[in-house]
Design a protein around this motif. Structure first.
Motif, PDB file in Angstrom:
ATOM      1  N   ILE A 134     -15.837 -43.577 -27.480  1.00  0.00           N
ATOM      2  CA  ILE A 134     -14.981 -44.493 -26.724  1.00  0.00           C
ATOM      3  C   ILE A 134     -14.834 -44.000 -25.300  1.00  0.00           C
ATOM      4  N   ASP A 135     -15.274 -44.862 -24.378  1.00  0.00           N
ATOM      5  CA  ASP A 135     -15.165 -44.553 -22.954  1.00  0.00           C
ATOM      6  C   ASP A 135     -13.864 -45.184 -22.463  1.00  0.00           C
ATOM      7  N   ALA A 136     -12.906 -44.367 -22.042  1.00  0.00           N
ATOM      8  CA  ALA A 136     -11.611 -44.915 -21.658  1.00  0.00           C
ATOM      9  C   ALA A 136     -10.985 -44.064 -20.563  1.00  0.00           C
ATOM     10  N   ALA A 137     -10.217 -44.718 -19.687  1.00  0.00           N
ATOM     11  CA  ALA A 137      -9.548 -43.986 -18.608  1.00  0.00           C
ATOM     12  C   ALA A 137      -8.583 -42.974 -19.224  1.00  0.00           C
ATOM     13  N   VAL A 138      -7.808 -43.412 -20.223  1.00  0.00           N
ATOM     14  CA  VAL A 138      -6.956 -42.491 -20.989  1.00  0.00           C
ATOM     15  C   VAL A 138      -7.622 -42.355 -22.360  1.00  0.00           C
ATOM     16  N   PRO A 139      -7.953 -41.134 -22.792  1.00  0.00           N
ATOM     17  CA  PRO A 139      -8.659 -40.974 -24.070  1.00  0.00           C
ATOM     18  C   PRO A 139      -7.962 -41.753 -25.196  1.00  0.00           C
ATOM     19  N   CYS A 140      -8.762 -42.416 -26.027  1.00  0.00           N
ATOM     20  CA  CYS A 140      -8.199 -43.298 -27.056  1.00  0.00           C
ATOM     21  C   CYS A 140      -7.138 -42.588 -27.903  1.00  0.00           C
ATOM     22  N   MET A 141      -7.410 -41.355 -28.332  1.00  0.00           N
ATOM     23  CA  MET A 141      -6.433 -40.675 -29.191  1.00  0.00           C
ATOM     24  C   MET A 141      -5.142 -40.368 -28.436  1.00  0.00           C
ATOM     25  N   LYS A 142      -5.274 -40.133 -27.123  1.00  0.00           N
ATOM     26  CA  LYS A 142      -4.070 -39.892 -26.319  1.00  0.00           C
ATOM     27  C   LYS A 142      -3.212 -41.162 -26.311  1.00  0.00           C
ATOM     28  N   GLN A 143      -3.873 -42.324 -26.147  1.00  0.00           N
ATOM     29  CA  GLN A 143      -3.147 -43.610 -26.198  1.00  0.00           C
ATOM     30  C   GLN A 143      -2.435 -43.752 -27.544  1.00  0.00           C
ATOM     31  N   MET A 144      -3.141 -43.361 -28.621  1.00  0.00           N
ATOM     32  CA  MET A 144      -2.557 -43.516 -29.960  1.00  0.00           C
ATOM     33  C   MET A 144      -1.366 -42.585 -30.172  1.00  0.00           C
ATOM     34  N   LEU A 145      -1.459 -41.369 -29.614  1.00  0.00           N
ATOM     35  CA  LEU A 145      -0.347 -40.428 -29.771  1.00  0.00           C
ATOM     36  C   LEU A 145       0.882 -40.929 -29.017  1.00  0.00           C
ATOM     37  N   ASP A 146       0.644 -41.599 -27.874  1.00  0.00           N
ATOM     38  CA  ASP A 146       1.780 -42.173 -27.130  1.00  0.00           C
ATOM     39  C   ASP A 146       2.477 -43.232 -27.985  1.00  0.00           C
ATOM     40  N   VAL A 147       1.675 -44.044 -28.694  1.00  0.00           N
ATOM     41  CA  VAL A 147       2.262 -45.061 -29.588  1.00  0.00           C
ATOM     42  C   VAL A 147       3.000 -44.354 -30.725  1.00  0.00           C
ATOM     43  N   TYR A 148       2.360 -43.355 -31.302  1.00  0.00           N
ATOM     44  CA  TYR A 148       2.938 -42.606 -32.432  1.00  0.00           C
ATOM     45  C   TYR A 148       4.314 -42.038 -32.074  1.00  0.00           C
ATOM     46  N   ASN A 149       4.441 -41.585 -30.832  1.00  0.00           N
ATOM     47  CA  ASN A 149       5.717 -40.996 -30.424  1.00  0.00           C
ATOM     48  C   ASN A 149       6.863 -42.000 -30.462  1.00  0.00           C
ATOM     49  N   THR A 150       6.542 -43.304 -30.397  1.00  0.00           N
ATOM     50  CA  THR A 150       7.626 -44.285 -30.525  1.00  0.00           C
ATOM     51  C   THR A 150       7.700 -44.894 -31.933  1.00  0.00           C
ATOM     52  N   THR A 151       6.545 -45.100 -32.589  1.00  0.00           N
ATOM     53  CA  THR A 151       6.576 -45.776 -33.892  1.00  0.00           C
ATOM     54  C   THR A 151       6.649 -44.808 -35.078  1.00  0.00           C
ATOM     55  N   ALA A 247      -1.537 -51.016 -36.496  1.00  0.00           N
ATOM     56  CA  ALA A 247      -2.837 -51.139 -35.844  1.00  0.00           C
ATOM     57  C   ALA A 247      -2.585 -51.101 -34.347  1.00  0.00           C
ATOM     58  N   PHE A 248      -3.477 -50.479 -33.624  1.00  0.00           N
ATOM     59  CA  PHE A 248      -3.319 -50.361 -32.168  1.00  0.00           C
ATOM     60  C   PHE A 248      -4.601 -50.808 -31.480  1.00  0.00           C
ATOM     61  N   ARG A 249      -4.470 -51.864 -30.665  1.00  0.00           N
ATOM     62  CA  ARG A 249      -5.632 -52.313 -29.886  1.00  0.00           C
ATOM     63  C   ARG A 249      -5.755 -51.433 -28.648  1.00  0.00           C
ATOM     64  N   PHE A 250      -6.680 -50.478 -28.704  1.00  0.00           N
ATOM     65  CA  PHE A 250      -6.793 -49.490 -27.625  1.00  0.00           C
ATOM     66  C   PHE A 250      -7.453 -50.097 -26.388  1.00  0.00           C
ATOM     67  N   GLU A 251      -7.265 -49.427 -25.251  1.00  0.00           N
ATOM     68  CA  GLU A 251      -7.957 -49.835 -24.029  1.00  0.00           C
ATOM     69  C   GLU A 251      -9.159 -48.939 -23.851  1.00  0.00           C
ATOM     70  N   GLY A 252     -10.330 -49.529 -23.677  1.00  0.00           N
ATOM     71  CA  GLY A 252     -11.541 -48.735 -23.489  1.00  0.00           C
ATOM     72  C   GLY A 252     -12.724 -49.454 -24.088  1.00  0.00           C
ATOM     73  N   LYS A 253     -13.893 -48.884 -23.875  1.00  0.00           N
ATOM     74  CA  LYS A 253     -15.117 -49.509 -24.371  1.00  0.00           C
ATOM     75  C   LYS A 253     -15.715 -48.619 -25.452  1.00  0.00           C
ATOM     76  N   ARG A 254     -15.993 -49.211 -26.613  1.00  0.00           N
ATOM     77  CA  ARG A 254     -16.485 -48.427 -27.734  1.00  0.00           C
ATOM     78  C   ARG A 254     -17.988 -48.660 -27.930  1.00  0.00           C
ATOM     79  N   PHE A 255     -18.691 -47.572 -28.176  1.00  0.00           N
ATOM     80  CA  PHE A 255     -20.114 -47.644 -28.495  1.00  0.00           C
ATOM     81  C   PHE A 255     -20.309 -47.131 -29.926  1.00  0.00           C
ATOM     82  N   ASP A 256     -21.125 -47.834 -30.697  1.00  0.00           N
ATOM     83  CA  ASP A 256     -21.468 -47.360 -32.033  1.00  0.00           C
ATOM     84  C   ASP A 256     -22.703 -46.471 -31.895  1.00  0.00           C
TER      85      ASP A 256
END
Ligand code: G1P
Length: 298
Positions: A134-151, A247-256
């Motif tokens: 996943i190519d993202a300005a903020v690493p995808c897992m970092k985005q998810m941890l930010d969500v986790y900290n609230t949910t 479920a979290f719709r992340f920001e970034g571009k994913r490559f398989d």
């Protein structure tokens, strides 16, 4: 509870990438100048997770060597005064604390995650699938941890895919009453690799998960599902009976990266972004006669 550990299932056979994967692990395929597993491990490190658990299998020794100290190589680089390269090589082994566990039989992704139970223990943890880059300005897992900290709870990364593509993914059904703003949803149900007719949505799970340790009990009770394998998706379905899963719709571009065409696209895009390679590659691509022919015809 803070997330500290990241599990990387890496025991798959990589049949989609034969013959390249006949004698080398698919995780070691090179994207520009790094094996794909390193991109994913770096994402974990950038998200603050440096406690890495790799679930490996037969023929995966190259992965262990890659994250280990290479005394011989370091001595040669030091003797030749190649300090830049030495630093790059050192960084790889310095980056993480890594533990390995073997999945003796390829019984599925759910089974692979279950192999990490003893090393993870009773704490929530992250899972990274190495095929998903996943190519993202903020690493995808970092985005998810930010969500986790609230949910809190378990969180799965999702993205919308074409209707014809749903049968390649775990597909989620969201709870209509609980859309939690733009990018976060409560999951009601999910299904692994459904036919387009049976898919409850076009929201596909992508290989980043934050999971509650209750997943281990759920996986112990999970019977083989799609493809005769113990599926992580089915384990998470059990989890849904007792816990909230988002479920979290992340920001970034994913490559398989397990798919040959997507791998090529990722190679070109990642190389074009590199300061040392991008300008020359762009120039070269412009000179390719086959590309120019197409442009002149259209
Ligand atoms: C796995 C999961 C699937 C998920 C996919 C994402 O499938 O089982 O739910 O959507 O990764 O890449 P695999 O690609 O191993 O078939």
């Amino acid at each position: 509870m803070k997330i500290r550990k990241a599990v990387f299932p890496a025991a798959g056979l990589g049949t989609r990438f034969l013959p390249a994967t006949k004698a080398q692990p698919k995780e070691m395929l090179t994207l520009v100048d790094k094996p794909i597993i390193q991109y994913v491990v770096e994402e974990a490190v950038q998200a603050g997770l440096d406690n890495i658990i790799l679930v490996t299998g037969r023929g995966k020794n190259a992965i262990e060597d890659h994250f280990d100290v290479s005394y011989e190589l370091e001595a040669i680089l030091t003797a030749r005064n190649k300090l830049d390269l030495l630093q790059q090589v050192r960084q790889i082994s310095d980056m993480i604390h890594v533990a390995y566990v073997r999945q003796k039989e390829a019984l599925g992704l759910g089974h692979a995650v279950l192999m990490a139970e003893t090393l993870v223990g009773e704490e929530p943890f992250a899972v990274f699938l190495g095929d998903d880059i996943i190519d993202a300005a903020v690493p995808c897992m970092k985005q998810m941890l930010d969500v986790y900290n609230t949910t809190g709870g378990s969180i799965l990364a999702v993205m919308e895919v074409e209707r014809e593509a749903v049968s390649r993914y775990g597909i989620i059904e969201i709870r209509k009453d609980a859309a939690n703003g733009g990018r976060v949803f409560r999951i009601r149900d999910m299904i692994e690799k459904p036919s387009p007719e049976d898919a409850p949505s076009r929201l596909a799970v992508i290989g980043r998960y934050i999971l509650s340790p209750a997943i281990f009990r759920a996986l112990e009770e999970t019977r083989p599902g799609a493809g005769g394998e113990i599926q992580l998706t089915d384990g998470i379905r059990h989890l849904l009976e007792t816990e909230r899963v988002y479920a979290f719709r992340f920001e970034g571009k994913r490559f398989d990266a397990g798919d040959k065409l997507e791998f090529l696209k990722a190679t070109v895009e990642f190389a074009l972004k590199r300061g040392d390679l991008g300008p020359a590659l762009r120039e070269y691509l412009r000179t390719l006669p086959c590309l120019n022919e197409k442009t002149s015809k259209s």
